[in-house]
Design an enzyme around this catalytic site. Sequence first.
Site, PDB file in Angstrom:
ATOM      1  N   ASP A 190       0.838  -1.192   0.000  1.00  0.00           N
ATOM      2  CA  ASP A 190       0.000   0.000   0.000  1.00  0.00           C
ATOM      3  C   ASP A 190       0.880   1.251   0.000  1.00  0.00           C
ATOM      4  O   ASP A 190       2.085   1.161   0.208  1.00  0.00           O
ATOM      5  CB  ASP A 190      -0.939   0.015   1.214  1.00  0.00           C
ATOM      6  CG  ASP A 190      -0.214  -0.317   2.497  1.00  0.00           C
ATOM      7  OD1 ASP A 190       0.907   0.205   2.685  1.00  0.00           O
ATOM      8  OD2 ASP A 190      -0.745  -1.073   3.316  1.00  0.00           O
ATOM      9  N   ASP A 214       8.720   4.116  13.075  1.00  0.00           N
ATOM     10  CA  ASP A 214       9.451   3.074  13.804  1.00  0.00           C
ATOM     11  C   ASP A 214      10.892   2.899  13.294  1.00  0.00           C
ATOM     12  O   ASP A 214      11.845   3.211  13.992  1.00  0.00           O
ATOM     13  CB  ASP A 214       8.672   1.753  13.817  1.00  0.00           C
ATOM     14  CG  ASP A 214       8.122   1.334  12.457  1.00  0.00           C
ATOM     15  OD1 ASP A 214       8.420   2.010  11.451  1.00  0.00           O
ATOM     16  OD2 ASP A 214       7.402   0.321  12.393  1.00  0.00           O
ATOM     17  N   ASP A 235       1.121   5.104   1.664  1.00  0.00           N
ATOM     18  CA  ASP A 235       0.584   6.052   2.641  1.00  0.00           C
ATOM     19  C   ASP A 235       1.017   7.447   2.258  1.00  0.00           C
ATOM     20  O   ASP A 235       2.198   7.696   1.996  1.00  0.00           O
ATOM     21  CB  ASP A 235       1.098   5.702   4.035  1.00  0.00           C
ATOM     22  CG  ASP A 235       0.515   4.385   4.513  1.00  0.00           C
ATOM     23  OD1 ASP A 235      -0.708   4.316   4.667  1.00  0.00           O
ATOM     24  OD2 ASP A 235       1.284   3.416   4.698  1.00  0.00           O
TER      25      ASP A 235
HETATM   26  P1  ATP Z   1       3.721  -2.981   4.987  1.00  0.00           P
HETATM   27  O1  ATP Z   1       2.559  -2.124   4.561  1.00  0.00           O
HETATM   28  O2  ATP Z   1       4.509  -3.538   3.898  1.00  0.00           O
HETATM   29  O3  ATP Z   1       3.317  -3.974   5.988  1.00  0.00           O
HETATM   30  P2  ATP Z   1       4.618  -0.549   6.202  1.00  0.00           P
HETATM   31  O4  ATP Z   1       5.970  -0.107   6.695  1.00  0.00           O
HETATM   32  O5  ATP Z   1       4.011   0.275   5.119  1.00  0.00           O
HETATM   33  O6  ATP Z   1       4.763  -2.054   5.786  1.00  0.00           O
HETATM   34  P3  ATP Z   1       2.259   0.035   7.679  1.00  0.00           P
HETATM   35  O7  ATP Z   1       1.674  -0.717   8.816  1.00  0.00           O
HETATM   36  O8  ATP Z   1       1.504   0.129   6.395  1.00  0.00           O
HETATM   37  O9  ATP Z   1       3.680  -0.602   7.444  1.00  0.00           O
HETATM   38  O10 ATP Z   1       2.586   1.490   8.220  1.00  0.00           O
HETATM   39  C1  ATP Z   1       2.970   2.561   7.371  1.00  0.00           C
HETATM   40  C2  ATP Z   1       4.058   3.362   8.047  1.00  0.00           C
HETATM   41  O11 ATP Z   1       3.586   3.892   9.276  1.00  0.00           O
HETATM   42  C3  ATP Z   1       5.319   2.590   8.432  1.00  0.00           C
HETATM   43  O12 ATP Z   1       6.204   2.463   7.348  1.00  0.00           O
HETATM   44  C4  ATP Z   1       5.886   3.423   9.552  1.00  0.00           C
HETATM   45  O13 ATP Z   1       6.543   4.552   9.054  1.00  0.00           O
HETATM   46  C5  ATP Z   1       4.610   3.887  10.253  1.00  0.00           C
HETATM   47  N1  ATP Z   1       4.222   2.954  11.329  1.00  0.00           N
HETATM   48  C6  ATP Z   1       3.350   1.930  11.255  1.00  0.00           C
HETATM   49  N2  ATP Z   1       3.230   1.304  12.430  1.00  0.00           N
HETATM   50  C7  ATP Z   1       4.044   1.958  13.282  1.00  0.00           C
HETATM   51  C8  ATP Z   1       4.358   1.811  14.666  1.00  0.00           C
HETATM   52  N3  ATP Z   1       3.800   0.844  15.388  1.00  0.00           N
HETATM   53  N4  ATP Z   1       5.228   2.682  15.211  1.00  0.00           N
HETATM   54  C9  ATP Z   1       5.771   3.681  14.484  1.00  0.00           C
HETATM   55  N5  ATP Z   1       5.531   3.863  13.180  1.00  0.00           N
HETATM   56  C10 ATP Z   1       4.663   3.025  12.580  1.00  0.00           C
HETATM   57 MG    MG Z   2       2.133  -0.044   4.359  1.00  0.00          MG
END
Ligand code: ATP
Ligand code: MG
Length: 445
Positions: A72, A154, A74
Amino acid sequence: MLHTRAVPSVAGVSTSIKTTALKINSGEPRIAARQLPSNVVRVLRGLHRAGYRACVVGGGVRDLLLDLRPKDFDIVTDARPEQVKKLFRRVLLIGRRFRLAHVMFGREYIEVATFRGSGNEASNPEGSVVRGSNGRILRDNRFGSLEEDVLRRDFTINALYWDFADKRIIDHVGGLKDIARRRLRLIGEPRLRYEEDPVRMLRAARFAAKLGCELDRRCAEPIPEMARLLRAEPPARLLEEVRKLFLGGHAVSSFEELRRFGLLDELFPFLGPWMDAEPRAEGFVRDALAATDKRLSEGSHASLMFLLCVFYWGPISRVVAPGGSGIPRYTQITDAFRRMVRDSQYGLRPTKKMTADMEHVLGRQALLQARPRRRVNQTLKHPLFRPAYRLLCLRRRLGEIEEQCVLYWRKRAGSAPSRSWSKRRRGGPGRAGGRSANGNEKKVR
Ligand code: ATP
Ligand code: MG
């Protein structure tokens, strides 16, 4: 260009961090707008034209740089949710802990977040951060600048911002270098960041498995002793994270990472002792995980419910008497399962629906093993026959099932009209009852 910028302190990040604004040069990693879904670009352009800052951040940027297909995208901006609402035709404002805008395109939506701020109430009086006694963030509605937003993320590799204005990547925490080295590093002081949100430990295991990254030593060290903080996490959040761990196409490596960091014992406390005691357990569990990865890579459905059945089966099989106890095998199995669920002090808690399905699949083992003549058609037609049969096949690995028993059901299943269990469940609604247009399906179930 390397310069120092003063930023408010968040969870162990010093008040003055070195920030690296990248220069464009031939070696700099680039992302082109055409690599993004058209609706994502539409939203970015809309924000930009209205004079707001518009960036893609997180997994979308990270995965494109790693040549992976992002799950996805963001979007983050300095526009407030209400301002985003005014720019597009259909926008839903959602979220309690942090307000977000969903820009709707038919049944799809693009998620847009406003830059999140940090600690300083005086400079940021609008919102509030509510923390639990253990430092966990319960509610957080503070807006801020991009520089502050970075510090709330994170891992460094998740804190790269692709700026729509100049199509450049903004890297304030050395995320590009970490991507190049495949190194997973938390922003700030690892212990504080895990205290603030223990789920980050599971995310560490997931990204290490998915991206083949090595977790930085300072981030890895505290995990075994801090893993127990997961016990206070809401069951639904843990379940969601476990889904991502096991249904993201990297179940085998995720399992290994979880075990390596002592996180597996927090999620499935009964599994480790059984695996230590049963030499064939390793192969049994690994086959199930590998089969899950294979199914997903072929575009087939895989279910967490089935994997949970596999994890529960070992300890259950130990307490089921081989015969002669007078209690029907089905009752022994389901009683043992109910006891495990009821008596668990901590660990992953399946939903009611999952528990009911698991009880069926586990209990069915008795019937499949007995190979009754009379209820064959009824058994084959049951929507949970497939997972029950797959568990039966796997149990050969434990030396519990004869080949003939598997062949018996395979032959009959082959001639039975298929009422596929997976079809029944496919296509549930995604986040906010729709499908995220930020990429593929927002949630992989
Ligand atoms: P994927 O979508 O591939 O699982 P992602 O890194 O995009 O990985 P998401 O859960 O979609 O993970 O979150 C988007 C972004 O939001 C992350 O890349 C990070 O920057 C931030 N994020 C998400 N969860 C947390 C958390 N628990 N603590 C801090 N930042 C977070
Ligand atoms: Mg994501």
